[in-house]
Design an enzyme around this catalytic site. Structure first.
Site, mmCIF file in Angstrom:
data_model
loop_
_atom_site.group_PDB
_atom_site.id
_atom_site.type_symbol
_atom_site.label_atom_id
_atom_site.label_comp_id
_atom_site.label_asym_id
_atom_site.label_seq_id
_atom_site.Cartn_x
_atom_site.Cartn_y
_atom_site.Cartn_z
ATOM 1 N N TYR A 1 -9.586 -10.651 30.244
ATOM 2 C CA TYR A 1 -10.585 -10.580 29.167
ATOM 3 C C TYR A 1 -11.887 -10.057 29.725
ATOM 4 O O TYR A 1 -12.344 -10.506 30.779
ATOM 5 C CB TYR A 1 -10.819 -11.964 28.545
ATOM 6 C CG TYR A 1 -10.306 -12.001 27.123
ATOM 7 C CD1 TYR A 1 -10.862 -11.159 26.161
ATOM 8 C CD2 TYR A 1 -9.267 -12.838 26.750
ATOM 9 C CE1 TYR A 1 -10.371 -11.161 24.861
ATOM 10 C CE2 TYR A 1 -8.777 -12.845 25.456
ATOM 11 C CZ TYR A 1 -9.339 -11.998 24.523
ATOM 12 O OH TYR A 1 -8.868 -11.990 23.244
ATOM 13 N N GLU B 1 -14.864 -8.984 27.462
ATOM 14 C CA GLU B 1 -15.796 -8.618 26.375
ATOM 15 C C GLU B 1 -17.160 -8.271 26.962
ATOM 16 O O GLU B 1 -17.656 -8.956 27.859
ATOM 17 C CB GLU B 1 -15.932 -9.780 25.386
ATOM 18 C CG GLU B 1 -14.732 -9.865 24.461
ATOM 19 C CD GLU B 1 -14.832 -10.984 23.444
ATOM 20 O OE1 GLU B 1 -15.924 -11.563 23.266
ATOM 21 O OE2 GLU B 1 -13.803 -11.288 22.826
ATOM 22 N N ASP C 1 -15.327 15.168 15.497
ATOM 23 C CA ASP C 1 -14.115 14.381 15.769
ATOM 24 C C ASP C 1 -13.114 15.374 16.370
ATOM 25 O O ASP C 1 -12.533 16.186 15.644
ATOM 26 C CB ASP C 1 -13.605 13.779 14.459
ATOM 27 C CG ASP C 1 -12.283 13.043 14.635
ATOM 28 O OD1 ASP C 1 -11.634 13.207 15.695
ATOM 29 O OD2 ASP C 1 -11.886 12.316 13.706
ATOM 30 N N THR D 1 -9.308 10.870 20.362
ATOM 31 C CA THR D 1 -8.260 10.009 20.896
ATOM 32 C C THR D 1 -7.863 10.557 22.263
ATOM 33 O O THR D 1 -8.072 11.732 22.560
ATOM 34 C CB THR D 1 -7.031 9.983 19.971
ATOM 35 O OG1 THR D 1 -6.700 11.317 19.612
ATOM 36 C CG2 THR D 1 -7.296 9.166 18.729
ATOM 37 N N LYS E 1 -3.468 12.646 22.575
ATOM 38 C CA LYS E 1 -2.909 13.868 21.965
ATOM 39 C C LYS E 1 -2.911 14.968 23.034
ATOM 40 O O LYS E 1 -2.200 14.831 24.019
ATOM 41 C CB LYS E 1 -3.708 14.235 20.709
ATOM 42 C CG LYS E 1 -3.609 13.155 19.598
ATOM 43 C CD LYS E 1 -4.299 13.590 18.331
ATOM 44 C CE LYS E 1 -4.095 12.625 17.178
ATOM 45 N NZ LYS E 1 -5.086 11.518 17.144
ATOM 46 N N ARG F 1 -2.504 5.815 24.593
ATOM 47 C CA ARG F 1 -2.997 5.702 23.215
ATOM 48 C C ARG F 1 -4.361 5.036 23.241
ATOM 49 O O ARG F 1 -4.539 4.003 23.887
ATOM 50 C CB ARG F 1 -2.057 4.837 22.354
ATOM 51 C CG ARG F 1 -0.646 5.360 22.259
ATOM 52 C CD ARG F 1 0.080 4.740 21.092
ATOM 53 N NE ARG F 1 -0.361 5.378 19.869
ATOM 54 C CZ ARG F 1 0.023 6.595 19.472
ATOM 55 N NH1 ARG F 1 0.864 7.301 20.184
ATOM 56 N NH2 ARG F 1 -0.421 7.110 18.349
HETATM 57 N N1 DSN Z 1 -2.202 10.243 12.951
HETATM 58 C C1 DSN Z 1 -3.013 11.229 13.598
HETATM 59 C C2 DSN Z 1 -2.369 12.575 13.518
HETATM 60 O O1 DSN Z 1 -1.166 12.618 13.503
HETATM 61 O O2 DSN Z 1 -3.065 13.574 13.491
HETATM 62 C C3 DSN Z 1 -4.345 11.233 13.044
HETATM 63 O O3 DSN Z 1 -4.788 9.924 12.978
#
Ligand code: DSN
Length: 428
Positions: free
Chosen positions: A56, A58, A209, A235, A238, A244
């Protein structure tokens, strides 16, 4: 089914081991074309599965609410340093559990409830958290949506690109406090200069974004919005090929507000095992070989687009400048929906997701389009020749979708192709 590294991996839990084994078979024997997915490296996965899951922490490095965080502080600091260096940013927050959390934290940091935000509409390529009526973001803040230009049938005019004039008009009329650039189903370059110009004309803050192209930006293959934006979210799983999770970059003047909005505003304890894995991914993305990968992702996506077009599919926006393609199925077969195509391709071992195309007459659950991407199979080593072959396999399965033998034959060819490009061959 052959053996996998996970056959007896989870000691004492045969059920979970068996499920992991089956998922390993699926990921390595079928084609992964979902544009938001990738194959993380063994080093990223090792950090994700590490003892840090026990801790933990925080708070932030040097300011924790729990003891025993000496090592964790060093890990999170390392991740932040690597990330700011990778993108040339003032400040990084690596705690967001996801891109959605990151976006909501940014809104919370920079806006008051009811403030106006200008963002890309979901049905034009934007994201749920860009104010979709289905998202809580639209209930707290007042979102106004911009979109893309109309489809063009003139080969000299590229249609379905961000409508900058409409964006500018809306910005002047609505006076948003924040403009959001970025998308989840848009294949063209998003030029940061233009967005900064419009934001400055109306005194708005600018957020990018870059969940989808983050890796392409890190590799230098897409434009970096960091010098232009007040804040950037993304994110890490990707094109960036990490675990993730989410992350935020911002100018120093917003750092304190962003950090407070993530914790304690949005989240409790950070996932330090994910943060260690993010640090590993940021180091991998800084290596010169990552730029070769990201250039290849785009080259492969373009070859894929060209080959799909030759089979009669229409590529929305006329092509791609990144890793993804939005495919309009209507020119191939106007009876074929995205939902049906996704299901047929699943049977053929080709994993995709249905997606609305701009101004789609079908619902988001049915759709007239498919979204595909080249990031994962490029990690597995595929090149343009393989993407051209995949386009042919997709067209064949969809053309003969009512013939189980034809679909099964495609599945066999997919398995043979995957056997030559196993991203985790070293595990076996
Ligand atoms: N779910 C993601 C995507 O596939 O682009 C976006 O949140």
């Amino acid at each position: 089914m052959g053996s996998s590294p996970f056959d007896s991996w989870i000691s004492g839990d045969d059920e979970v081991s068996e499920l992991l084994s089956r998922e390993w078979q699926r990921q390595t024997n079928t084609l992964q074309l979902i544009a938001s997915e990738n194959f993380a490296s063994p080093a990223v996965m090792a950090a994700t599965g590490s003892i840090l899951t026990n801790k933990y922490s925080e708070g932030y490095p040097g300011r924790r609410y729990y003891g025993g965080n000496q090592v964790v502080d060093e890990i999170e600091d390392l991740a932040r340093r690597r990330l700011t260096a990778l993108f040339g940013a003032d400040h990084a927050n690596v705690q967001p559990h996801s891109g959605a959390n990151a976006n909501v934290a940014i809104y919370q940091a920079l806006l008051e409830p009811g403030d106006t935000v200008l963002a890309m509409r979901l049905d034009q390529g934007g994201h749920l958290t860009h104010g979709s009526p289905a998202s809580m973001t639209s209930k707290i803040w007042r979102f106004v949506g911009y979109g893309v230009t109309p489809r063009s049938d003139n080969p000299d005019v590229i249609g379905e690109i961000i409508d900058v004039e409409n964006l500018r008009e809306l910005a002047h009329r609505e006076k948003p406090k924040l403009i959001v650039a970025g998308a989840t189903a848009y294949s063209r370059r998003i030029e940061p200069e233009v967005f900064r110009e419009v934001a400055d004309e109306v005194g708005a803050l600018l957020m990018f974004d870059v969940a989808h192209p983050a890796g392409l930006i890190a590799g230098g293959s897409n434009p970096n919005p960091v010098p232009y934006a007040d804040v950037v979210s993304f994110t890490t799983h990707k094109t960036l090929r990490g675990p993730r999770g989410g992350a935020i970059l911002c100018r120093e003047e917003h750092a304190k507000k962003i950090d407070s909005a993530v914790f304690p505003g949005q989240q409790g304890g950070p996932l330090e095992h994910a943060i260690a894995a993010k640090a590993v991914a940021f180091k991998e993305a800084a290596h010169p070989s990552f730029s070769i990968y990201t250039d290849q992702v785009i080259t492969n996506a373009r070859a894929f687009a060209g080959a799909l077009a030759e089979h009669g599919f229409r590529i929305v926006s006329g092509g791609t400048d990144n890793h993804l393609l939005l495919v309009d199925l209507g020119t191939f077969d106007d009876q074929l929906t995205g939902k049906a195509a996704q299901e047929v391709l699943d049977r053929a071992g080709i994993t995709t997701n249905r997606n609305q195309i701009p101004d789609d007459s079908r619902s988001p659950f049915v759709t007239s389009g498919l979204r595909v991407g080249s990031a994962a199979q490029t990690t597995a080593g595929m090149m343009p020749d393989q993407f051209v072959q995949i386009a042919g396999l997709m067209a064949h399965a969809l053309r003969y979708r009512d013939d189980d033998t034809a679909v099964a034959k495609v599945r066999g060819e997919v398995a043979a192709l995957c056997a030559d490009f196993n991203p985790y061959a070293s595990f076996a």
